[in-house]
Design a protein around this motif. Structure first.
Motif: not given
Length: 119
Positions: A63-67, A69-71, A73-82
């Protein structure tokens, strides 16, 4: 008698009694007896304990890593899931065996046994 550290034996997935024999026969299947000292592990059971620790630790890391990266770099959702689904899955599989071994080693170290003995 010099007692072995259960954490070290667990991390190495070795027998908590002698520290030499392998604790597992497969990936998660516990041996019935130690191949080195003959210690009995037929009643050793870690239950759901490893899963609870892994859920909390790996879940927090994911969760920390995903948040982050999201805040950042703002990658697309498919890249986050990948990125994160395989990462969390592999990390879970990597730590499951040592966590199970640590809990079994702590059981042996503390002389814990099952509360009910069915004959």
């Amino acid at each position: 008698m010099n007692r072995l550290n259960p954490i070290v034996c667990g991390l190495r997935c070795r027998c908590p009694t002698c520290g030499q024999g392998s604790l597992f026969r497969g990936y998660l299947k516990v041996r019935s007896r130690c191949e080195g000292c003959g210690a009995d592990f037929s009643r050793a059971d870690s239950g759901d304990g490893p899963v609870v620790f892994i859920l909390l630790i790996v879940g927090a890391i994911g969760c920390f890593g995903m948040l982050f990266v999201e805040f950042r770099f703002h990658p697309p959702v498919w890249l986050q899931l990948l990125i994160w689904l395989p990462s969390i899955g592999l990390l879970t599989l990597a730590v499951l065996r040592p966590f199970k071994a640590i809990l079994i080693a702590l059981q042996v170290h503390n002389g814990a046994s099952e509360a009910r003995h069915d004959n």
